[in-house]
Design a protein around this motif. Sequence first.
Motif, mmCIF file in Angstrom:
data_model
loop_
_atom_site.group_PDB
_atom_site.id
_atom_site.type_symbol
_atom_site.label_atom_id
_atom_site.label_comp_id
_atom_site.label_asym_id
_atom_site.label_seq_id
_atom_site.Cartn_x
_atom_site.Cartn_y
_atom_site.Cartn_z
ATOM 1 N N GLY A 503 0.785 -1.224 0.000
ATOM 2 C CA GLY A 503 0.000 0.000 0.000
ATOM 3 C C GLY A 503 0.817 1.274 0.000
ATOM 4 O O GLY A 503 0.398 2.293 0.566
ATOM 5 N N ASN A 504 1.983 1.262 -0.654
ATOM 6 C CA ASN A 504 2.836 2.449 -0.724
ATOM 7 C C ASN A 504 2.519 3.201 -2.017
ATOM 8 O O ASN A 504 3.075 2.913 -3.085
ATOM 9 C CB ASN A 504 4.308 2.053 -0.673
ATOM 10 N N ASP A 505 1.599 4.167 -1.929
ATOM 11 C CA ASP A 505 1.155 4.883 -3.125
ATOM 12 C C ASP A 505 2.244 5.763 -3.724
ATOM 13 O O ASP A 505 2.297 5.953 -4.946
ATOM 14 C CB ASP A 505 -0.069 5.740 -2.789
ATOM 15 N N ARG A 506 3.109 6.320 -2.877
ATOM 16 C CA ARG A 506 4.169 7.184 -3.419
ATOM 17 C C ARG A 506 5.091 6.395 -4.349
ATOM 18 O O ARG A 506 5.415 6.841 -5.443
ATOM 19 C CB ARG A 506 4.974 7.801 -2.279
ATOM 20 N N LEU A 507 5.495 5.211 -3.909
ATOM 21 C CA LEU A 507 6.326 4.364 -4.760
ATOM 22 C C LEU A 507 5.556 3.876 -5.977
ATOM 23 O O LEU A 507 6.102 3.797 -7.079
ATOM 24 C CB LEU A 507 6.838 3.165 -3.959
ATOM 25 N N LEU A 508 4.293 3.579 -5.785
ATOM 26 C CA LEU A 508 3.478 3.077 -6.890
ATOM 27 C C LEU A 508 3.374 4.118 -8.003
ATOM 28 O O LEU A 508 3.572 3.814 -9.192
ATOM 29 C CB LEU A 508 2.093 2.700 -6.376
ATOM 30 N N GLY A 509 3.091 5.382 -7.626
ATOM 31 C CA GLY A 509 2.963 6.433 -8.633
ATOM 32 C C GLY A 509 4.263 6.680 -9.377
ATOM 33 O O GLY A 509 4.277 6.855 -10.610
ATOM 34 N N GLY A 510 5.393 6.685 -8.662
ATOM 35 C CA GLY A 510 6.673 6.918 -9.309
ATOM 36 C C GLY A 510 7.082 5.775 -10.212
ATOM 37 O O GLY A 510 7.615 5.986 -11.308
ATOM 38 N N THR A 511 6.824 4.538 -9.776
ATOM 39 C CA THR A 511 7.207 3.380 -10.584
ATOM 40 C C THR A 511 6.384 3.310 -11.860
ATOM 41 O O THR A 511 6.904 2.969 -12.934
ATOM 42 C CB THR A 511 7.033 2.083 -9.766
ATOM 43 N N LEU A 512 5.106 3.623 -11.774
ATOM 44 C CA LEU A 512 4.272 3.632 -12.983
ATOM 45 C C LEU A 512 4.788 4.653 -14.006
ATOM 46 O O LEU A 512 4.844 4.363 -15.206
ATOM 47 C CB LEU A 512 2.823 3.949 -12.604
ATOM 48 N N ALA A 513 5.166 5.833 -13.534
ATOM 49 C CA ALA A 513 5.692 6.845 -14.451
ATOM 50 C C ALA A 513 6.995 6.379 -15.087
ATOM 51 O O ALA A 513 7.244 6.602 -16.286
ATOM 52 C CB ALA A 513 5.901 8.163 -13.707
ATOM 53 N N SER A 514 7.841 5.724 -14.303
ATOM 54 C CA SER A 514 9.106 5.228 -14.845
ATOM 55 C C SER A 514 8.879 4.109 -15.850
ATOM 56 O O SER A 514 9.537 4.048 -16.896
ATOM 57 C CB SER A 514 9.998 4.733 -13.705
ATOM 58 N N LEU A 515 7.949 3.207 -15.551
ATOM 59 C CA LEU A 515 7.644 2.121 -16.478
ATOM 60 C C LEU A 515 7.118 2.663 -17.801
ATOM 61 O O LEU A 515 7.441 2.141 -18.884
ATOM 62 C CB LEU A 515 6.621 1.176 -15.836
ATOM 63 N N SER A 516 6.328 3.734 -17.739
ATOM 64 C CA SER A 516 5.801 4.325 -18.977
ATOM 65 C C SER A 516 6.918 4.794 -19.901
ATOM 66 O O SER A 516 6.793 4.752 -21.131
ATOM 67 C CB SER A 516 4.890 5.513 -18.638
ATOM 68 N N HIS A 517 8.010 5.225 -19.307
ATOM 69 C CA HIS A 517 9.136 5.730 -20.091
ATOM 70 C C HIS A 517 9.730 4.617 -20.956
ATOM 71 O O HIS A 517 10.123 4.842 -22.101
ATOM 72 C CB HIS A 517 10.188 6.290 -19.137
ATOM 73 N N VAL A 518 9.795 3.402 -20.406
ATOM 74 C CA VAL A 518 10.294 2.268 -21.192
ATOM 75 C C VAL A 518 9.301 1.923 -22.298
ATOM 76 O O VAL A 518 9.688 1.671 -23.446
ATOM 77 C CB VAL A 518 10.529 1.038 -20.293
ATOM 78 N N TYR A 519 8.009 1.886 -21.948
ATOM 79 C CA TYR A 519 6.997 1.564 -22.958
ATOM 80 C C TYR A 519 7.020 2.578 -24.101
ATOM 81 O O TYR A 519 6.881 2.207 -25.279
ATOM 82 C CB TYR A 519 5.616 1.526 -22.312
ATOM 83 N N ARG A 520 7.182 3.854 -23.781
ATOM 84 C CA ARG A 520 7.255 4.862 -24.839
ATOM 85 C C ARG A 520 8.471 4.619 -25.718
ATOM 86 O O ARG A 520 8.408 4.721 -26.945
ATOM 87 C CB ARG A 520 7.320 6.263 -24.230
ATOM 88 N N ARG A 521 9.609 4.286 -25.088
ATOM 89 C CA ARG A 521 10.828 4.015 -25.858
ATOM 90 C C ARG A 521 10.615 2.847 -26.826
ATOM 91 O O ARG A 521 11.171 2.823 -27.915
ATOM 92 C CB ARG A 521 11.971 3.706 -24.893
ATOM 93 N N LEU A 522 9.766 1.891 -26.435
ATOM 94 C CA LEU A 522 9.497 0.716 -27.269
ATOM 95 C C LEU A 522 8.266 0.907 -28.162
ATOM 96 O O LEU A 522 7.810 -0.053 -28.799
ATOM 97 C CB LEU A 522 9.288 -0.502 -26.365
ATOM 98 N N SER A 523 7.733 2.165 -28.201
ATOM 99 C CA SER A 523 6.543 2.505 -29.004
ATOM 100 C C SER A 523 5.305 1.713 -28.573
ATOM 101 O O SER A 523 4.385 1.502 -29.371
ATOM 102 C CB SER A 523 6.814 2.278 -30.500
ATOM 103 N N ARG A 524 5.269 1.323 -27.329
ATOM 104 C CA ARG A 524 4.083 0.645 -26.772
ATOM 105 C C ARG A 524 3.236 1.724 -26.080
ATOM 106 O O ARG A 524 3.133 1.809 -24.857
ATOM 107 C CB ARG A 524 4.523 -0.467 -25.813
#
Length: 676
Positions: A503-524
């Motif tokens: 239930g750590n929302d601060r980590l959850l929000g930051g990790t989701l934003a970081s994961l999006s960066h990889v998906y964008r790099r892969l055009s996903r």
Amino acid sequence: MQTGTVHGGVHVHQQHRFVRPVPRQLPPDTSRFTGREDELSRLDARAGTPTLITGTAGVGKTALAVRWAHRCRDRFPDGQLYVDMRGYSPRGPVDAGQALEGFLHALDVDPELVPVDTGDKAALYRSVTDGRRLLVLVDNVSDADQARPLLAASDTVTVLVTSRNRLPGLVSRDGVGRLGLDVLPPDEAVSLLRATAGVDRVDADPAAAARLADQCARLPLALRVAAERCADTPFTTLADLTADLAAEQDRLDLLSSDTDPTAAVRAVLSWSYRALPADAAAAFRAFGLHTTSEASLDAVAVLLDVPPASARRVVDCLVSAHLVEPTARDRYRLHDLLRAYAVERARAEVSPDDCAAAIRRVLAWYLHTADAADRVLLPLYQRTPLPAESVPLEFADRVAAMRWCETERVNLVSAVRSAADSGHHDIARWFPPALWSFFDLRKHWADWMAVFGIGLTSARVIGDRDAEAYILGSLGVALHDTGQYDRAIDHYQEALAISEEIGNDRLLGGTLASLSHVYRRLSRFDEALDCLHRSLTIRQSTRDRRGEAITLNRLGAVYRDLGRLDESLDHLHRSLDLRRGIGDRHGEGFAHHSLAATYSTLGRIDTAMEHYRHSVEAHREVGNLFGEAQGLDCLAKLLRLTGDEPGARAAWEQSLAIYDSFGSAEADQVRARLAG
């Protein structure tokens, strides 16, 4: 003061950024250096070619190299680089990749552009040093693989390597010349005693002086320590001293191997150690408890649990006895043999409980001081307060904090490893967040992954799930930045699962934003948008304004990629407003750059150029050279598009100067645009 002219609306600064000074990294010259004239002449003759200086421990390899380097430093106006490869250290050697990172940073290469692969680092190093008149001293190498990547390709660069090994592969394969260093000839050994113990003392009893030289195996290290004992006992004859040493050698049974000249060193060290005052002897043992062979005065004071002023007095006593050597102001190093003896004395004479307490103190001090530096480097980064255990150093500004981190980098990495090895997993677990800003700004990839990998293991040992999720996500950033996208996704997914579980929302929000960066790099893009919308909801609900600004910026970039330009502008302007509100100038630079890219896609060139100018100003203000150069390059393209050739040339010249300063591949692209 900054001065300049205006071309095409861009202010051309003649002096607008911090430039590192020419590197002058040589250790201090050895005092009262004696003899070796033939070897110095041979080094003179080999200037411009790489040379390997070999010989047994304590024979004076480093002293010879440093003496020649200081004597010839005027030949190398572009600087002198130095690295101790710790080839024989019990804490393990420095690998070539780490050494290359240090050299490239010293040569003003932007950390963002330092490659991950050692071979790529070596190629960039050869490019940056080509044609420069440099001296490179690579000390204490154990094998050819440590030294080979540090050899330059230009005959304007002189490389000296020291090693106890003969390294035949380096000689036969790489054309490195070898200079073998033997113990001092008898007359030079006595001359060294005369220079250090006193002319009258030695000349009054030349037979005893010769005998003392032989007892020291004519090794410069042992001779200097013995001579200092002579100088400190004015009413004792050389004959008395040789008798004392003979008795000490017999007592320790150190002469069992007639073929081992270093045995005499141990005898002399024991002899000198027992002559120390009690507090100085304690300081010597403290060096044996430190994580590496080099320590600051502050670290020694922490180990001794005394104020720095008190530590200075006893360390000065060790310097006078040649048991430690100063490497810079308030920094000291032990020769490998001396460190081994200090470790031995600490284990033999300090109780296990006292040893453990001292080690815990210094590890906690490194952790808390790293955390204090981190808070200065990126003050807006969200942190969890450390458990109060140590009083750290204080830093006046970002420059001071960064200087400390760079100076202590080897010790910090070693401290994390030592904390885990000695069972202090609670300390090892805290090091990753305390070093985040330093690694994020300086991109020491190997150290970054090593520290965070150790921290992850320690977090799992003690069951700290928050730390585990944080470190997994942070490792994901490093893996993304080094192009390891699949591994990055795996780390992010594991961090997400743990964050949701606890239930750590601060980590959850930051990790989701970081994961999006990889998906964008892969055009996903669909997956990237899903991550970002979830991240935005979480960060808004937790009132994480800096995190919200980052997520909005990344949403704007994805919308631009998808051609949804109105939505891109909306999110990017919201990001910029948030960053202005919290005083995040670093973030403002990125927001303006993203806005400029979207406005350029829309064909609104004047507006795009205005945002690029703001981006350049923000990056320049916070010292983000790579961001500044990128902004100038993009601005120049638009200036040329509008027909402002002088303005475009001015911006490209500034961009080129920055790219050239750190040997970036982008420099050739900008140079080609200027030529066109």
